[in-house]
Design a protein around this motif. Sequence first.
Motif, PDB file in Angstrom:
ATOM      1  N   GLY A 198       0.789  -1.227   0.000  1.00  0.00           N
ATOM      2  CA  GLY A 198       0.000   0.000   0.000  1.00  0.00           C
ATOM      3  C   GLY A 198       0.816   1.268   0.000  1.00  0.00           C
ATOM      4  N   GLY A 199       2.068   1.176  -0.417  1.00  0.00           N
ATOM      5  CA  GLY A 199       2.912   2.368  -0.462  1.00  0.00           C
ATOM      6  C   GLY A 199       4.384   2.025  -0.535  1.00  0.00           C
ATOM      7  N   LYS A 200       5.217   3.024  -0.419  1.00  0.00           N
ATOM      8  CA  LYS A 200       6.664   2.872  -0.551  1.00  0.00           C
ATOM      9  C   LYS A 200       7.252   1.991   0.543  1.00  0.00           C
ATOM     10  CE  LYS A 200      10.959   5.558  -0.760  1.00  0.00           C
ATOM     11  NZ  LYS A 200      11.684   4.642   0.137  1.00  0.00           N
ATOM     12  N   LEU A 201       8.299   1.268   0.181  1.00  0.00           N
ATOM     13  CA  LEU A 201       9.073   0.487   1.133  1.00  0.00           C
ATOM     14  C   LEU A 201      10.431   1.145   1.334  1.00  0.00           C
ATOM     15  CD1 LEU A 201       8.336  -3.041  -0.355  1.00  0.00           C
ATOM     16  CD2 LEU A 201       7.428  -2.180   1.791  1.00  0.00           C
ATOM     17  N   THR A 202      10.944   1.136   2.554  1.00  0.00           N
ATOM     18  CA  THR A 202      12.308   1.573   2.822  1.00  0.00           C
ATOM     19  C   THR A 202      13.215   0.364   2.688  1.00  0.00           C
ATOM     20  OG1 THR A 202      11.641   3.350   4.313  1.00  0.00           O
ATOM     21  CG2 THR A 202      13.879   2.526   4.542  1.00  0.00           C
ATOM     22  N   THR A 203      14.251   0.471   1.851  1.00  0.00           N
ATOM     23  CA  THR A 203      15.078  -0.691   1.534  1.00  0.00           C
ATOM     24  C   THR A 203      16.510  -0.538   2.034  1.00  0.00           C
ATOM     25  OG1 THR A 203      15.469   0.290  -0.651  1.00  0.00           O
ATOM     26  CG2 THR A 203      13.742  -1.372  -0.480  1.00  0.00           C
ATOM     27  N   ILE A 204      17.037  -1.625   2.583  1.00  0.00           N
ATOM     28  CA  ILE A 204      18.456  -1.742   2.926  1.00  0.00           C
ATOM     29  C   ILE A 204      19.026  -2.874   2.095  1.00  0.00           C
ATOM     30  CG2 ILE A 204      20.157  -2.232   4.722  1.00  0.00           C
ATOM     31  CD1 ILE A 204      18.185  -1.248   6.783  1.00  0.00           C
ATOM     32  N   GLY A 205      20.102  -2.605   1.359  1.00  0.00           N
ATOM     33  CA  GLY A 205      20.740  -3.628   0.540  1.00  0.00           C
ATOM     34  C   GLY A 205      22.124  -3.955   1.051  1.00  0.00           C
ATOM     35  N   LEU A 206      22.498  -5.234   0.959  1.00  0.00           N
ATOM     36  CA  LEU A 206      23.811  -5.678   1.415  1.00  0.00           C
ATOM     37  C   LEU A 206      24.452  -6.556   0.347  1.00  0.00           C
ATOM     38  CD1 LEU A 206      21.536  -6.243   3.984  1.00  0.00           C
ATOM     39  CD2 LEU A 206      23.696  -6.095   5.221  1.00  0.00           C
ATOM     40  N   GLY A 207      25.713  -6.244  -0.010  1.00  0.00           N
ATOM     41  CA  GLY A 207      26.419  -7.034  -0.996  1.00  0.00           C
ATOM     42  C   GLY A 207      27.912  -6.779  -0.946  1.00  0.00           C
ATOM     43  N   ASP A 208      28.682  -7.674  -1.566  1.00  0.00           N
ATOM     44  CA  ASP A 208      30.145  -7.582  -1.466  1.00  0.00           C
ATOM     45  C   ASP A 208      30.862  -7.529  -2.809  1.00  0.00           C
ATOM     46  OD1 ASP A 208      29.540 -10.391  -2.053  1.00  0.00           O
ATOM     47  OD2 ASP A 208      31.675 -10.715  -1.674  1.00  0.00           O
ATOM     48  N   GLY A 209      30.145  -7.781  -3.916  1.00  0.00           N
ATOM     49  CA  GLY A 209      30.823  -7.916  -5.194  1.00  0.00           C
ATOM     50  C   GLY A 209      30.427  -6.866  -6.213  1.00  0.00           C
ATOM     51  N   PRO A 210      31.223  -6.733  -7.278  1.00  0.00           N
ATOM     52  CA  PRO A 210      30.891  -5.781  -8.344  1.00  0.00           C
ATOM     53  C   PRO A 210      29.508  -6.017  -8.941  1.00  0.00           C
ATOM     54  CG  PRO A 210      33.139  -6.573  -8.588  1.00  0.00           C
ATOM     55  CD  PRO A 210      32.515  -7.413  -7.515  1.00  0.00           C
ATOM     56  N   ASN A 211      29.055  -7.271  -8.970  1.00  0.00           N
ATOM     57  CA  ASN A 211      27.729  -7.561  -9.526  1.00  0.00           C
ATOM     58  C   ASN A 211      26.603  -7.102  -8.600  1.00  0.00           C
ATOM     59  OD1 ASN A 211      28.562  -9.655  -7.733  1.00  0.00           O
ATOM     60  ND2 ASN A 211      27.002 -11.016  -8.539  1.00  0.00           N
ATOM     61  N   ASP A 212      26.950  -6.632  -7.396  1.00  0.00           N
ATOM     62  CA  ASP A 212      25.939  -6.091  -6.473  1.00  0.00           C
ATOM     63  C   ASP A 212      25.774  -4.584  -6.612  1.00  0.00           C
ATOM     64  OD1 ASP A 212      25.371  -8.566  -5.104  1.00  0.00           O
ATOM     65  OD2 ASP A 212      27.317  -8.367  -4.126  1.00  0.00           O
ATOM     66  N   ALA A 213      26.649  -3.942  -7.392  1.00  0.00           N
ATOM     67  CA  ALA A 213      26.698  -2.482  -7.420  1.00  0.00           C
ATOM     68  C   ALA A 213      25.373  -1.859  -7.856  1.00  0.00           C
ATOM     69  CB  ALA A 213      27.830  -2.008  -8.328  1.00  0.00           C
ATOM     70  N   THR A 214      24.748  -2.385  -8.911  1.00  0.00           N
ATOM     71  CA  THR A 214      23.505  -1.775  -9.374  1.00  0.00           C
ATOM     72  C   THR A 214      22.402  -1.906  -8.330  1.00  0.00           C
ATOM     73  OG1 THR A 214      22.755  -3.795 -10.527  1.00  0.00           O
ATOM     74  CG2 THR A 214      24.074  -2.202 -11.790  1.00  0.00           C
ATOM     75  N   MET A 215      22.378  -3.030  -7.638  1.00  0.00           N
ATOM     76  CA  MET A 215      21.392  -3.218  -6.576  1.00  0.00           C
ATOM     77  C   MET A 215      21.655  -2.244  -5.429  1.00  0.00           C
ATOM     78  SD  MET A 215      21.171  -4.797  -3.277  1.00  0.00           S
ATOM     79  CE  MET A 215      22.200  -6.273  -3.181  1.00  0.00           C
ATOM     80  N   LEU A 216      22.915  -2.087  -5.052  1.00  0.00           N
ATOM     81  CA  LEU A 216      23.260  -1.197  -3.943  1.00  0.00           C
ATOM     82  C   LEU A 216      23.048   0.272  -4.297  1.00  0.00           C
ATOM     83  CD1 LEU A 216      26.501  -2.993  -2.676  1.00  0.00           C
ATOM     84  CD2 LEU A 216      24.226  -3.030  -1.627  1.00  0.00           C
ATOM     85  N   ASP A 217      23.102   0.598  -5.567  1.00  0.00           N
ATOM     86  CA  ASP A 217      22.817   1.966  -5.995  1.00  0.00           C
ATOM     87  C   ASP A 217      21.325   2.275  -5.962  1.00  0.00           C
ATOM     88  OD1 ASP A 217      25.121   3.471  -6.464  1.00  0.00           O
ATOM     89  OD2 ASP A 217      25.473   2.552  -8.421  1.00  0.00           O
ATOM     90  N   SER A 218      20.498   1.251  -5.994  1.00  0.00           N
ATOM     91  CA  SER A 218      19.059   1.472  -6.128  1.00  0.00           C
ATOM     92  C   SER A 218      18.287   1.385  -4.812  1.00  0.00           C
ATOM     93  CB  SER A 218      18.466   0.479  -7.129  1.00  0.00           C
ATOM     94  OG  SER A 218      18.584  -0.855  -6.672  1.00  0.00           O
ATOM     95  N   VAL A 219      18.913   0.878  -3.747  1.00  0.00           N
ATOM     96  CA  VAL A 219      18.223   0.800  -2.456  1.00  0.00           C
ATOM     97  C   VAL A 219      18.382   2.118  -1.699  1.00  0.00           C
ATOM     98  CG1 VAL A 219      18.421  -1.708  -2.232  1.00  0.00           C
ATOM     99  CG2 VAL A 219      20.293  -0.248  -1.409  1.00  0.00           C
ATOM    100  N   ASP A 220      17.593   2.294  -0.641  1.00  0.00           N
ATOM    101  CA  ASP A 220      17.677   3.529   0.144  1.00  0.00           C
ATOM    102  C   ASP A 220      18.969   3.596   0.958  1.00  0.00           C
ATOM    103  OD1 ASP A 220      15.074   4.620  -0.579  1.00  0.00           O
ATOM    104  OD2 ASP A 220      14.227   2.980   0.603  1.00  0.00           O
ATOM    105  N   TYR A 221      19.386   2.463   1.509  1.00  0.00           N
ATOM    106  CA  TYR A 221      20.589   2.391   2.342  1.00  0.00           C
ATOM    107  C   TYR A 221      21.419   1.192   1.883  1.00  0.00           C
ATOM    108  CZ  TYR A 221      17.749   5.499   5.188  1.00  0.00           C
ATOM    109  OH  TYR A 221      16.969   6.538   5.608  1.00  0.00           O
ATOM    110  N   ALA A 222      22.704   1.415   1.668  1.00  0.00           N
ATOM    111  CA  ALA A 222      23.568   0.382   1.092  1.00  0.00           C
ATOM    112  C   ALA A 222      24.678  -0.020   2.057  1.00  0.00           C
ATOM    113  CB  ALA A 222      24.181   0.885  -0.208  1.00  0.00           C
ATOM    114  N   VAL A 223      24.854  -1.332   2.218  1.00  0.00           N
ATOM    115  CA  VAL A 223      25.967  -1.878   2.994  1.00  0.00           C
ATOM    116  C   VAL A 223      26.899  -2.592   2.024  1.00  0.00           C
ATOM    117  CG1 VAL A 223      26.665  -3.490   4.800  1.00  0.00           C
ATOM    118  CG2 VAL A 223      24.532  -2.175   5.050  1.00  0.00           C
ATOM    119  N   VAL A 224      28.111  -2.042   1.863  1.00  0.00           N
ATOM    120  CA  VAL A 224      29.125  -2.677   1.021  1.00  0.00           C
ATOM    121  C   VAL A 224      30.002  -3.529   1.932  1.00  0.00           C
ATOM    122  CG1 VAL A 224      31.000  -2.324  -0.619  1.00  0.00           C
ATOM    123  CG2 VAL A 224      29.094  -0.705  -0.551  1.00  0.00           C
TER     124      VAL A 224
END
Length: 266
Positions: A198-224
């Motif tokens: 029913g509305g926006k979600l606040t997102t936290i993304g976690l990843g360690d590799g170059p293939n995670d970069a696009t996902m980490l750029d698109s979430v609200d908060y990114a853990v590299v």
Amino acid sequence: MIDRQHPLLIVTDLDGSLLDHHSYRWDAAQPWLERLRQQLIPLVICSSKTAAEIVPLQKQLGLSGSPFIAENGAVLQLNSEQRLQPHSGSLSYSALCQQISRLQTQFHFTPFHQLSDVEVSAVSGLTLAQAELARQREASEVLIWRDSEGAFAAFQQQLAAQNLSLLQGGRFWHILPADCSKQAALAQLLTTLSATAGGKLTTIGLGDGPNDATMLDSVDYAVVIKGYSKQPVELHRPDKDNIYFTAHYGPEGWSEGMDYFLTPDT
């Protein structure tokens, strides 16, 4: 402290992130997994692993039936009944493998479909049973590069001409349709989940590799998460305060990132 005006969603890579790079264990992350489960905060796996690998892992992690993204975005599981290949092309896995194999006349590499379970186990550290699941691919291929750096650039150009892209994971290179990415699959998933919530979600993304970069750029908060890849994770988002780089690897770093963005009483 993060914005909690909207429901929270955690999006995570597996290998080298939630799972240890060497042992594939997640013990250090278990307290956070329990906390998320108790507070009904959904956890979406977004991985280079196959759906065949992710489904049993979900069961072990207590996430059965949850949506997930497999094969770096080439496969999207919306729920236990609905699985999509969210790209515009209609290339089957067997056709993709045939297309890639033709390039072996010009370049030296070994794709997974030419390896046995025993060989995949030897190069990956997976058990034989896990290697079998890793070879059950639907829309992308994994390869071991055995040629020069100069040849690699030409190889990328050849793939691009065939509307294919090449991504570096924690251990191997991944070939998938050019319009596929973790970011694109996540955007499609969030559209569905936001409508349900029913509305926006606040997102936290976690990843360690170059293939995670696009996902980490698109979430609200990114853990590299600190990783073992020779290629760094490069993010292009302007909100640097919403990015955290961990001091620890794997599930220890995963928990460190969760601690950073979420207070203990979240």
